[in-house]
Design an enzyme around this catalytic site. Structure first.
Site, short mmCIF file in Angstrom:
data_model
loop_
_atom_site.label_atom_id
_atom_site.label_comp_id
_atom_site.label_asym_id
_atom_site.label_seq_id
_atom_site.Cartn_x
_atom_site.Cartn_y
_atom_site.Cartn_z
N GLY A 145 0.73 -1.15 0.16
CA GLY A 145 -0.11 0.15 -0.01
C GLY A 145 1.00 1.17 -0.04
O GLY A 145 0.41 2.41 -0.66
N ASN B 112 -7.10 4.57 9.64
CA ASN B 112 -6.71 3.28 10.52
C ASN B 112 -6.57 3.42 11.77
O ASN B 112 -6.29 2.41 12.57
CB ASN B 112 -5.30 3.09 9.81
CG ASN B 112 -4.24 4.14 9.80
OD1 ASN B 112 -4.45 5.13 8.89
ND2 ASN B 112 -3.03 3.89 10.63
N SER C 144 -4.13 -2.95 -0.44
CA SER C 144 -3.07 -3.68 0.11
C SER C 144 -3.58 -4.75 0.35
O SER C 144 -4.83 -5.00 1.38
CB SER C 144 -2.33 -2.80 1.32
OG SER C 144 -1.55 -3.79 1.89
N ALA C 145 -3.16 -5.89 0.48
CA ALA C 145 -3.57 -7.43 0.32
C ALA C 145 -3.55 -7.84 1.94
O ALA C 145 -4.70 -8.52 2.24
CB ALA C 145 -2.66 -8.53 -0.36
N HIS C 146 -2.42 -7.44 2.66
CA HIS C 146 -2.55 -7.98 4.10
C HIS C 146 -3.59 -7.50 4.85
O HIS C 146 -3.50 -7.99 6.15
CB HIS C 146 -0.90 -7.82 4.45
CG HIS C 146 -0.70 -6.51 4.86
ND1 HIS C 146 -0.53 -6.21 6.38
CD2 HIS C 146 -0.39 -5.39 4.26
CE1 HIS C 146 -0.12 -5.08 6.45
NE2 HIS C 146 0.08 -4.70 5.09
N THR D 207 9.95 -7.90 -11.72
CA THR D 207 9.47 -9.33 -12.02
C THR D 207 8.10 -9.56 -11.23
O THR D 207 8.39 -9.22 -9.90
CB THR D 207 10.36 -10.65 -12.05
OG1 THR D 207 11.30 -10.35 -12.77
CG2 THR D 207 9.62 -11.78 -12.23
N CYS E 231 0.71 5.34 19.36
CA CYS E 231 1.84 5.94 20.06
C CYS E 231 3.10 5.43 19.49
O CYS E 231 3.38 4.38 19.69
CB CYS E 231 1.58 5.55 21.60
SG CYS E 231 2.67 6.49 22.64
N1 PLP Z 1 -2.73 3.05 4.24
C1 PLP Z 1 -3.30 2.72 5.41
C2 PLP Z 1 -4.44 3.41 5.95
C3 PLP Z 1 -2.62 1.83 6.22
O1 PLP Z 1 -3.37 1.39 7.43
C4 PLP Z 1 -1.69 0.91 5.83
C5 PLP Z 1 -1.07 -0.02 6.89
O2 PLP Z 1 -1.06 0.00 8.12
C6 PLP Z 1 -0.95 1.62 4.81
C7 PLP Z 1 -1.35 2.45 4.10
C8 PLP Z 1 0.43 0.93 4.10
O3 PLP Z 1 0.08 -0.52 3.72
P1 PLP Z 1 1.46 -1.45 3.48
O4 PLP Z 1 1.37 -1.86 4.80
O5 PLP Z 1 0.69 -2.15 2.44
O6 PLP Z 1 2.62 -0.69 2.84
#
Ligand code: PLP
Length: 375
Positions: free
Chosen positions: A69, A149, A197-199, A236, A321
């Site tokens: 991401g 987040n 983002s996949a995870h 790749t 924090c």
């Molecule tokens: N943007 C937000 C809102 C996120 O919560 C996160 C991951 O915590 C990211 C971007 C970053 O994603 P990645 O961990 O795949 O780089």
């Protein structure tokens, strides 16, 4: 174990792992190779692109796989600035973006761009008008996240897009926390760039995607090299991660309504259970179904996280924090220092059970007065 940190990352299911394993061990060809093993790898990658495109209601050619991401955020902002280099060098974003946007914009300020950081209200919300009012004639890009987040606030990206429709200013949204958690399509959002983002959805770490919409033209790559991803994202292809991302998205899509309802039920149950803890207060609106932030004012969040860790309960103070510094999100919301320092984030996934939340509530109640040192 009681894992309650799904906004940080998620486990990969056996089914996702199997899809990845097959690519790692059998269909491991390089998608650029001219023989059948390579063609199979290319087919699998294209099929995966189709799955992500479908999940977004987009065309496959609008989806570009990235390493994460963070890369998608950096790429979108720089690509928009390049496209709009004749519009100006002003960026509008919010004070509560993830570091992947904020630190990128801070770097761009070092490079001669200017930026306006729109602040949230005390609840953590940002009205579309506040963002649109910050847009000037020389604003090249607006970057506003879909779901915060830390607080779970949902921002009015579609309204902002509507307000920018007749302006050359391009719109990027970081939808990493919103994808397959709240319902949207590329069309309903109307953003020119969307980061995924996949995870965060049961896929592996180290793979993401950037949606690049119709108004975005002549996209400038972030990396330069081979011709992969239509020449826009060389390197790749991470074929196993891509397969895992697609399988995870497919599994979520099949049960999206049921999962969203489950996440919301967990959040509401947690709200009810945790409200029994004396002095505990809720932070932010928790609009999104999977994120709930709470504070025990005066109790440093890193101590709370440490205590719970000892009981096999995992929650986050990471975003809230960082190395003893109050979170930029909570600071921007105007929270007092004690409340900000005592804020922890609880987040839910499809695997969360009410028993996990019971364990958290019990541990917080037991330990609050006896074990957590006050500030
Ligand atoms: N943007 C937000 C809102 C996120 O919560 C996160 C991951 O915590 C990211 C971007 C970053 O994603 P990645 O961990 O795949 O780089």
């Amino acid at each position: 174990m009681h894992y309650l940190d799904y906004a940080a990352t998620t486990p990969v299911s056996l089914e996702v792992a199997k899809a990845m394993m097959a690519v790692l061990t059998e269909d491991f060809g390089n998608p650029s190779a001219q023989y059948s093993l390579g063609r199979k790898a290319k087919d699998l990658t294209d099929r995966s692109r189709g799955v992500i495109a479908k999940a977004l209601g987009a065309k496959p050619e609008q989806i570009f796989f990235t390493s994460c991401g963070t890369e998608g955020d950096n790429w979108a902002i720089r690509a928009a600035l390049h496209q709009n280099r004749r519009v100006g060098k002003h960026i509008v974003t919010t004070a509560v973006e993830h570091g992947a946007v904020l630190q990128c914009v801070k770097q761009l300020e070092q490079e001669g761009y200017t930026a306006t950081y729109v602040k949230p209200d005390r609840e953590g919300r940002i009205p579309a008008e506040a963002v649109l009012e910050a847009v000037r004639e020389d604003t090249a890009v607006v970057s506003v996240m879909l779901v915060n987040n830390e607080t779970g606030a949902v921002f009015p990206v579609a309204e902002i897009a509507a307000g920018l429709k007749n302006s050359p200013t391009l719109l990027h949204t970081d939808a990493v926390q919103g994808f397959l958690k709240i319902p949207f399509t590329a069309k309903s959002l109307g953003a020119d760039y969307i980061t995924l983002s996949a995870h965060k959805i049961g896929g592996p770490k180290g793979i993401g995607a950037l949606y690049v919409g119709g108004r975005a033209k002549n996209t400038l790559p972030l990396l330069f090299g081979g011709g992969q991803e239509s020449g826009l994202r060389p390197g790749t292809e991470a074929t196993a991660q891509i397969a895992g991302f697609a399988r995870a998205a497919e599994l979520r899509l099949e049960r999206q309504e049921e999962i969203t309802a489950h996440l919301a039920a967990c959040r509401d149950y947690a709200r009810e259970k945790l409200s029994a803890i004396p002095d505990l207060c809720f932070v932010g609106p928790a609009d999104a179904p999977h994120i709930l932030s709470v504070s025990l004012p005066g109790y440093p969040s890193q101590n709370i996280v440490g205590e719970l860790d000892g009981k096999g309960i995992y929650i986050s103070a990471g975003s809230a924090c960082h190395r003893g510094k109050a979170s930029h999100v909570l600071t921007a919301m105007g929270l007092d220092k004690r409340t900000a320092a005592g804020t922890v984030r609880v987040s839910f996934g499809p695997e969360t059970e009410f028993a996990d939340i019971d364990a958290l509530a019990k541990a917080l109640l037991e330990h609050k007065s006896t074990r957590f040192p006050m500030l």
